[in-house]
Write an enzyme that holds these catalytic residues in place. Structure first.
Site, PDB file in Angstrom:
ATOM      1  N   ASP A 382     -44.850  14.960  -9.570  1.00  0.00           N
ATOM      2  CA  ASP A 382     -43.845  14.311 -10.395  1.00  0.00           C
ATOM      3  C   ASP A 382     -43.799  15.089 -11.708  1.00  0.00           C
ATOM      4  OD1 ASP A 382     -42.105  12.087 -11.402  1.00  0.00           O
ATOM      5  OD2 ASP A 382     -43.797  11.867 -12.766  1.00  0.00           O
ATOM      6  N   ASP A 584     -48.037   9.702 -12.325  1.00  0.00           N
ATOM      7  CA  ASP A 584     -48.722   8.819 -13.267  1.00  0.00           C
ATOM      8  C   ASP A 584     -47.976   7.523 -13.553  1.00  0.00           C
ATOM      9  OD1 ASP A 584     -46.601   9.826 -14.689  1.00  0.00           O
ATOM     10  OD2 ASP A 584     -47.737  10.293 -16.499  1.00  0.00           O
ATOM     11  N   ASP A 588     -44.073   6.163  -9.229  1.00  0.00           N
ATOM     12  CA  ASP A 588     -44.703   7.129  -8.325  1.00  0.00           C
ATOM     13  C   ASP A 588     -45.536   6.461  -7.228  1.00  0.00           C
ATOM     14  OD1 ASP A 588     -43.681   9.244  -9.822  1.00  0.00           O
ATOM     15  OD2 ASP A 588     -45.376   9.208 -11.194  1.00  0.00           O
TER      16      ASP A 588
END
Length: 705
Positions: A382, A584, A588
């Site tokens: 990500d 994080d 996600d």
């Protein structure tokens, strides 16, 4: 349910007796985690056999009261233990056992036999239980080796086998305890006390006491700890840990607010809709179960192999006795078994490596996750907060009137000086870095989600978005059209600045790439990672800027929803890639669960930490390379141990079958080999690791180099 009884108390120490601990369904690990997450409690030790708990705390009366109140009521998860924990091994008992073995020869033969029988009795009982309930398994061979040695009055051999089994179990437990301790520290709640509005009065309340329907107050700099709906006020919320957006969003009365959002500006009153304390504690319990109770696939295969070799060893021992009638040869053959080293090497190697990895900044939640990490060939990142710093920095300053860059920056910083927005922080940071003196400011007015209006040296200054300056305030921004378009194409955020009704200039900002990112991605590819994929919810222009800065990226997707990220990870798995996802945020979590291995950063949301199988403990991507190196080195260590076990024990077995060595010699060689292999596992595990463009739709094929 019975309340705990205070057995002994000191100002900062409390010893309790609680009979329900003896219930077979009780989960001591969950109870321990539950109590350690009470604010002010520093350590908890649980003795299930004695039904006692010893707690260290800060000595505050409120902490003592919270400890006692925590048992009434106790969550149902405390009595959902399906696998009883193994009894803890005391190192003093190991030392006493070793001393007994050494001094045994000094005692009369009858006493030697009695003591040896007592030492070997637990192993014999475990073997009998295994034979009756699970068939011919490793425990049966352990019991057989001990039993025949006792029958032959070879007490040293019998006792050494028992000692080795206990030493291996102690090493495994010690490494697990170290990892669990780190895990409990990491997962302490981020918010312990909150402000509630009750009958018009603001009351500070422990988070655990908040109930559905309570009115929760959150101001600037505070984390929203529970899900709810805003009933009064408006605010800017930093939801980067939830949505991946770098900039805060405006929320007002009637809007829902997720837990984990950070209030950057404004003040809101939230009606709580979901109480998360019990859920959080249940997650902590699941974390502990993963770290302590799961066995890796490699360990399962090792145990199965050890079990399959048991009948082979027994058949060889029995066959040589039938052929030669030599009980000594049979005993020697039975003494040299493969199971000790094969059964113990894998968990010791994995657990000690997990502990070492945690010391170096990576907490892997369980042996299975560590095993999976060694197989990863594709990394999916990500973008926000992982490859980037998650913090805005000024990249360009474009004066459009009579000011120079420093003058425009000083003017902007003066207007933003009392503003808590991330953009304002970036402007003030840049002004401080240049050593600028800010002019006097007055009549500051913050317009939530739009910008700032202030009087600087007696003139009105407006700082904010194009919508605020041009559309709401009617300032002509045509002079900024060309640079604004260029900056937008580069994925930058724009800040318009006007003074006394005229546009003074344009400031561009962007989230910076982590300084270590390029080097770490290169190192990862050199160390066996075949493919690096980046997913982001940002717009195309912002995403493509990352691709230009990090050419190591093989595929890039943008404008993704959380379910889109999980879908792409699943596609990679379906294509045969063994994937690890690094993120994080709450957004996600679906991808973290879908990947073969989910990895969360230390500043990640609680839900991301829950979903991940590995946690980076430091804000440094080098920890990721460390984890992969450690996992692969551990796989090599296990392989080395397997070949050493098979090779050396086969040699010893051949010598025993041919009568070249006595049972005592065979046992010594076998035991020394086992100790050496286990020592090698522990040493290698504790040694330091070696340093050494998306299309228009998320569903389309990625941009590949």
């Amino acid at each position: 349910m019975a309340a705990p009884e205070i057995v002994h108390e000191l100002p900062r120490r409390l010893r309790l007796r609680w009979p329900p601990l003896r219930d077979r369904r009780s989960d001591p690990l969950y109870v321990q985690a539950l109590l350690e997450n009470i604010p002010g409690v520093t350590q908890v030790r649980v003795n299930r056999a004695a039904a006692t708990l010893v707690l260290q705390h800060d000595g505050a009366p409120a902490t003592r009261a919270a400890i006692l109140a925590r048992f009434d009521p106790l969550p149902g998860e405390a009595f959902r233990c399906f696998e009883p924990p193994q009894p803890a091994i005391n190192p003093l008992n190991l030392a006493f056992l070793g001393l007994s073995i050494v001094s045994l020869r000094l005692l009369p033969p009858t006493l030697q036999g009695t003591i040896s029988l007592l030492i070997g009795l637990p192993t014999l009982l475990a073997g009998a239980d295994g034979l009756l309930n699970r068939g011919v398994k490793v425990e049966v061979l352990d019991a057989g080796a001990v039993g025949i040695s006792l029958l032959r009055r070879d007490y040293f051999t019998a006792n050494m086998i028992v000692l080795l089994l206990n030493v291996g179990e102690y090493l495994r437990q010690s490494s697990e305890d170290q990892t669990t301790g780190l895990l409990r520290t990491l997962l302490r709640p981020q918010v312990e006390q909150v402000w509630l509005e009750r009958e018009g009065i603001e009351v500070r309340t422990p988070l655990a006491q908040v109930r559905t329907g309570d009115l929760l107050l959150c101001g600037p700099g505070e984390l929203v700890p529970l899900d709810g709906t805003i009933c009064r006020g408006d605010a800017l919320l930093n939801q980067s840990s939830i949505t991946g957006e770098a900039l805060p969003v405006h929320r007002q009365a009637g809007d829902s607010v997720p837990s984990g959002a950070l209030v950057t500006e404004g003040r809101i009153v939230i009606r709580v809709e979901a109480v998360g304390s019990d859920t959080g504690l249940a997650r902590i319990n699941r974390f502990l179960e993963q770290a302590l109770r799961q066995r890796s696939r490699t360990q399962q295969r090792s145990d199965e192999l050890a079990d399959r070799l048991v009948p082979v060893t027994l058949a060889l021992g029995g066959g040589i006795f039938l052929l030669t009638g030599d009980l000594r040869r049979a005993a020697a053959a039975l003494t040299v078994d493969y199971s000790c080293a094969i059964k113990l090497a894998t968990p010791i190697a994995v657990k000690t490596a997990m502990y070492r990895a945690a010391q170096q900044g990576v907490l892997v939640k369980g042996a299975q996750a560590f095993d999976q990490l060694a197989r990863v060939d594709t990394l999916v990142f990500d973008k926000t907060g992982t490859l980037t710093q998650g913090e805005l920095f000024i990249t360009d300053i474009v004066p459009l009137n009579h000011l120079d860059e420093n003058g425009l920056l000083a003017l902007t910083a003066a207007a933003e000086e009392h503003y808590a927005h991330p953009v304002a922080k970036a402007v003030l940071r840049a002004a401080r870095d240049r050593g600028l003196t800010l002019p006097a400011t007055s009549q500051v007015d913050f317009i939530v989600a739009h910008g700032v209006s202030a009087h600087v040296d007696g003139q009105q200054v407006l700082v904010g978005s194009h919508h605020f300056v041009a559309e709401d305030e009617g300032i002509d921004c045509g002079a900024a059209a060309e640079p604004a378009a260029a900056f937008a194409h580069q994925g930058k955020n724009l800040l318009y600045v006007s003074r006394a009704g005229r546009l003074e200039g344009l400031i561009a900002l962007r989230d910076r790439i982590r300084p270590e990112a390029a080097g770490i991605l290169t190192r990862l590819k050199q160390n066996g990672i075949r493919r690096i994929v980046v997913l982001t919810g940002d717009q195309e222009s912002t995403a493509r800027a990352l691709l230009q800065a990090l050419p190591q990226i093989d595929a890039l997707y943008w404008e993704l929803q959380p379910e889109d990220k999980a879908g792409i990870v699943q596609q990679l798995r379906d294509q045969g890639h063994y994937t690890a996802f690094i993120g994080d945020g709450v957004n996600d979590a679906p991808a973290l669960v879908t990947a073969d291995v989910g990895i969360s950063l230390p500043c990640g949301a609680d839900l991301a930490k829950d979903a991940a199988q590995a946690l980076l403990l430091q804000e440094d991507l080098a920890c990721l390379a460390t984890a992969l190196d450690a996992a692969r080195r551990t796989g090599k260590t296990i392989q080395d141990c397997f070949y050493a076990t098979i090779g050396f024990n086969s040699l010893f077995l051949l010598l025993a079958l041919t009568g070249c060595i006595r049972p005592l010699t065979a046992a010594l060689l076998h035991n020394l080999n086992t100790v050496g292999i286990l020592g090698y596992c522990a040493t290698r595990g504790l040694s330091a690791s070696d340093p050494a463009a998306r299309p228009t739709s998320p569903k389309d094929n990625p941009h590949d180099h």
